[in-house]
Design a protein around this motif. Sequence first.
Motif, short mmCIF file in Angstrom:
data_model
loop_
_atom_site.label_atom_id
_atom_site.label_comp_id
_atom_site.label_asym_id
_atom_site.label_seq_id
_atom_site.Cartn_x
_atom_site.Cartn_y
_atom_site.Cartn_z
N SER A 320 0.73 -1.24 -0.07
CA SER A 320 -0.10 0.04 0.03
C SER A 320 0.94 1.31 0.06
O SER A 320 0.58 2.34 -0.63
CB SER A 320 -1.13 -0.01 1.26
OG SER A 320 -0.21 0.01 2.15
N ILE A 321 1.98 0.90 0.70
CA ILE A 321 2.89 2.34 0.60
C ILE A 321 3.71 2.42 -0.72
O ILE A 321 3.64 3.56 -1.19
CB ILE A 321 3.92 2.42 1.75
CG1 ILE A 321 3.30 2.29 3.20
CG2 ILE A 321 5.00 3.44 1.50
CD1 ILE A 321 4.34 2.33 4.33
N ALA A 322 3.81 1.45 -1.36
CA ALA A 322 4.40 1.43 -2.73
C ALA A 322 3.31 2.25 -3.89
O ALA A 322 3.79 2.88 -4.67
CB ALA A 322 4.90 0.07 -3.09
N ALA A 323 2.10 1.60 -3.33
CA ALA A 323 0.85 2.30 -4.38
C ALA A 323 0.79 3.63 -4.14
O ALA A 323 0.48 4.60 -4.96
CB ALA A 323 -0.41 1.57 -3.98
N ILE A 329 4.02 9.78 -8.03
CA ILE A 329 5.01 9.89 -8.94
C ILE A 329 4.05 10.51 -10.11
O ILE A 329 4.14 11.37 -10.95
CB ILE A 329 5.45 8.88 -9.65
CG1 ILE A 329 6.60 8.34 -8.75
CG2 ILE A 329 6.08 8.92 -10.94
CD1 ILE A 329 7.31 7.10 -8.83
N GLY A 330 2.73 9.75 -10.24
CA GLY A 330 1.43 10.38 -11.42
C GLY A 330 1.25 11.58 -11.06
O GLY A 330 1.06 12.19 -11.98
N ALA A 345 -5.98 11.17 -4.73
CA ALA A 345 -7.06 10.11 -4.32
C ALA A 345 -6.38 8.82 -4.13
O ALA A 345 -6.67 8.12 -3.14
CB ALA A 345 -8.31 10.27 -4.78
N VAL A 346 -5.91 8.24 -4.99
CA VAL A 346 -5.42 6.99 -5.19
C VAL A 346 -4.31 6.95 -3.91
O VAL A 346 -4.19 5.96 -3.26
CB VAL A 346 -4.64 6.54 -6.46
CG1 VAL A 346 -3.98 5.24 -6.21
CG2 VAL A 346 -5.74 6.51 -7.54
N GLY A 350 -4.07 4.70 -0.53
CA GLY A 350 -3.07 3.46 -0.03
C GLY A 350 -2.69 3.88 1.22
O GLY A 350 -2.16 2.93 2.08
N ASP A 351 -2.72 5.32 1.86
CA ASP A 351 -2.27 5.87 3.08
C ASP A 351 -3.28 5.34 3.76
O ASP A 351 -2.87 4.88 5.21
CB ASP A 351 -2.07 7.03 2.81
CG ASP A 351 -1.50 7.86 4.27
OD1 ASP A 351 -0.50 7.17 4.65
OD2 ASP A 351 -2.27 8.46 4.86
#
Length: 441
Positions: A320-323, A329-330, A345-346, A350-351
Amino acid sequence: MTQPVDPQEGGAPVEEPVPAPVRRRGWTIDTTPLRDPGYRRLFWGIATTTIGQQMTLVAVPFQVYALTGSSFLVGVTSMVALVPLIVFGLLGGAIADAVDRRRVLLVSSVGAAVTSALLAAQALLPGGGNLVLLWVLTAAVSAFTAVNSPARYAVIPALVGPAGVPAANALAMTVRQIGVIVGPLVAGLLIGLGSLFAAYAIDAVGFLVAVLLLRGLPPLPPGRDAGPLRLRATLQGVWEGFAFLRTQPVLLMTFVVDIIAMLFAWPQAVFPELSETRFEGAPNALGWLFAGISIGALAMGLTSGWVSKVDRQGAVVIVSIAAWAVAIIGFGFAPTLWLAVLCLAVAGAGDMVSAVLRSAMLQLAAPEEMRGRMQGVFIVVVTGGPRLGDLRAGGLASAAGVTFAMASGGVIVVLAMVAVALLVPSFWLFRASRATGSERV
């Protein structure tokens, strides 16, 4: 696991009841913990205070700027609030492990209510208030909140049982996200109507309601016998907490991974620049950017039923942290406002997953007598990490641009999560079903 103490039996250990199984609810948020009357009181106490606290977080910097016309002094005000939050967050954790946690919740809530009422009163002073008095009261309410928070989360396992901890955390954090969105909007409306007093007064009323709710909780003694509360013993308790943490790689990594995520990929410092440059002309760009993370976190909270089923909590935290990092980045490359808000929002979703599971790991893997101190460290990390991230992102964005600041930080976080999975396998392999709260993990 340390046996609880029955206060009616002279401190004799009693058998810990086996918690009822948590009902599984698919993707919708699991409301099973609300069946417990004690947790229900705690939950509504959190709900009644969150919106008011968020209103105060808007009202204080607005009042400072109105009094001084200085953005620098607004920044100083943030540090005025942060220092007692760190100090009393650590002390509050030790206090929650030394005295009845119900008592800690009541005393700190009363203190916060009185301080918020004084904030409302000073807003009525001639000239719109007094800066020094405002700083003193801001530091005081921050200190009471810091003492309250470790105890509030440390009592959750005792109220709902180990099986209900993830769902209980998801409920508490979801209602907090609602407050993060609603509170600033209401505060902005009241301030726009010229009622700064009302913004502070609502916070005071929220804490008073919480006091009435928390009075109905049962006694919640810590998992160890303790003498009278003294400063030296409290400081010793803080040190014991850090000494314990050094021996627990899984618990230590719950803090390390969050610091990495916030330090290298917290985006808030670049929002004003983006609203004035890349997204210039977009309606309410700054407001949408600030709301983006909370929108995603709230959406994830409302669909978090699956989170309470997660057994491989360490692995899901890392993913989830990688997400979060990939979404940041996006965000750094997003050419339009709507895409930037979607990426935020994504990231917020994840957070949210990470925060719920990391808190559950702390509450499940830490022994009862250490839960308050571990939650104290948790409060310090989640508060201080974003501020360090603001410093890094703002400085790097000024030197090399927003895109580089966000993209480089996101890449670092992804690589760091890979490193954590490889170098600390006990964290990657952590299972909630094997956490005893007393074994070294």
